[in-house]
Write an enzyme that holds these catalytic residues in place. Structure first.
Site, PDB file in Angstrom:
ATOM      1  CD  GLN A   1      -1.192  -0.139   3.705  1.00 50.47           C
ATOM      2  OE1 GLN A   1      -1.700  -1.248   3.872  1.00 50.47           O
ATOM      3  NE2 GLN A   1      -1.432   0.891   4.510  1.00 50.47           N
TER       4      GLN A   1
ATOM      5  CB  CYS B   1      -4.971  -1.377   5.449  1.00 44.46           C
ATOM      6  SG  CYS B   1      -5.965  -0.474   6.666  1.00 44.46           S
TER       7      CYS B   1
ATOM      8  CG  HIS C   1      -3.581  -3.001   9.437  1.00 43.46           C
ATOM      9  ND1 HIS C   1      -3.384  -2.141   8.373  1.00 43.46           N
ATOM     10  CD2 HIS C   1      -2.900  -4.135   9.119  1.00 43.46           C
ATOM     11  CE1 HIS C   1      -2.621  -2.727   7.464  1.00 43.46           C
ATOM     12  NE2 HIS C   1      -2.315  -3.933   7.897  1.00 43.46           N
TER      13      HIS C   1
ATOM     14  CG  ASN D   1      -0.009  -6.429   6.548  1.00 47.54           C
ATOM     15  OD1 ASN D   1      -0.924  -5.646   6.256  1.00 47.54           O
ATOM     16  ND2 ASN D   1       0.865  -6.155   7.503  1.00 47.54           N
TER      17      ASN D   1
END
Length: 330
Positions: free
Chosen positions: A132, A138, A276, A296
């Site tokens: 990102q 996110c 997150h 992630n």
């Protein structure tokens, strides 16, 4: 004398032949492509890096106690406060949207009827790890990850979808680009507008003008399904039946910032302060210790090549089951 003792302790942990701090700083900068504007800026970043170095070394001395290791990754020249402001959501994450299709998807199927381990990456449902960049987007990456998985489930074709379109175009749904957003609202936008492929609407890591009319071959959804909040059994059952699931977590604290390997279990987080968004792609266990496999969006240099193992059946560790959901494709 105190500094000498600390340095000796760190050296003992890392090995007597380990390079000096000056050499390690130079190696770290080269590895992560770090260049600073002037000597004062570099000196300040070096000081922050050294404080993080000591935190990581101290943690890794007790790896058996913690169950996971830390590493000086690309974020090591940032304090945890700086890191949190840049990469974590500035407002609490939740599953809230406007037009969700239903609220709960758990039919009571016993856990014993689910596979003992599952990894959707091995079955073609998951695109490579993305990054990102210096942007709190996110939520967009979590949303596209779940949409990519459901698209593969229906079409048997893995297509990387556009986070940039969500950033540029879903403002009317109360998403705020690099300043944060909510996955449910992203699904609402896709339900009304469709979502382009990444190749047709590339990621910039900053907000630009909306160009969602520039592509015609879009993925569409009809809503989303929420997993019963806080119920890890419900999350496991949903994950086993439908594929990767969007979820949010409390990623505050230096331990998450510098996670490297092992099963993450921390007292630095709670199950309600979610900041997150990520993507649950499977679950497994290691010598009896159960964990979730979570993707992630901080690039492959973070964690286990972009992934983290989060303790499963550990009291909803860091809120991993608090706000899980997945889209329903049209």
């Amino acid at each position: 004398m105190r500094c000498f003792v600390v340095l000796c302790a760190i050296t003992a942990v890392l090995g007597t032949t380990y390079p000096s701090l000056h050499e390690q700083w130079a190696q770290w900068k080269e590895k992560h492509g770090k260049v600073y504007g002037d000597e004062a800026s570099e000196s300040a970043r070096r000081s922050t890096w050294q404080r993080n170095y000591e935190l990581v070394a101290r943690h890794n001395r007790d790896t058996d106690k913690h169950g996971f290791k830390l590493a000086l990754n690309q974020f090591a020249d940032q304090s945890n406060e700086e890191f949190s402001k840049k990469y974590l959501s500035s407002f609490p994450m939740s599953w809230t949207g406007h037009h969700q299709s239903t609220s709960v998807d758990f039919d009571g199927t016993p856990v014993s009827e689910q596979p003992s381990r599952l990894d959707w990456r091995k079955l073609g449902y998951v695109t490579p790890v993305k990054d990102q960049g210096d942007c709190g987007s996110c939520w967009a990456f979590s949303a596209t990850g779940a949409l990519e998985g459901q698209h593969f489930r229906r079409k048997e074709s893995l297509v990387s979808l556009s986070e940039q379109q969500l950033m540029d175009c879903s403002w009317p749904y109360d998403n705020y680009g690099c300043d944060g957003g909510k996955v449910g609202r992203a699904f609402d936008y896709v339900g009304n507008n469709g979502l382009c492929a990444e190749k047709d609407y590339c990621y910039l890591s900053y907000v630009w003008k909306c160009m969602d009319s520039y592509c015609t071959n879009k993925v569409n959804s009809t809503g989303y399904v929420r997993v019963q909040s806080g119920n890890e059994t419900a999350l496991l059952g949903t994950l086993a039946r439908v594929g990767p699931v969007s979820m949010a977590i409390d990623a505050s604290g230096y331990q998450f910032q510098f996670y490297s390997e092992g099963i993450y279990s921390s007292t630095q987080c709670d199950s309600t302060h979610l900041n997150h968004a990520m993507l649950a792609v499977g679950y497994s266990s290691y010598y009896g210790d159960k964990y979730w496999i979570v993707k992630n969006s901080w690039g492959e240099k973070w964690g286990r090549e972009g992934y983290i193992r989060v303790a499963r059946d550990g009291g909803n560790m860091c809120g991993i089951a608090t706000a899980a959901l997945y889209p329903v494709l049209g």
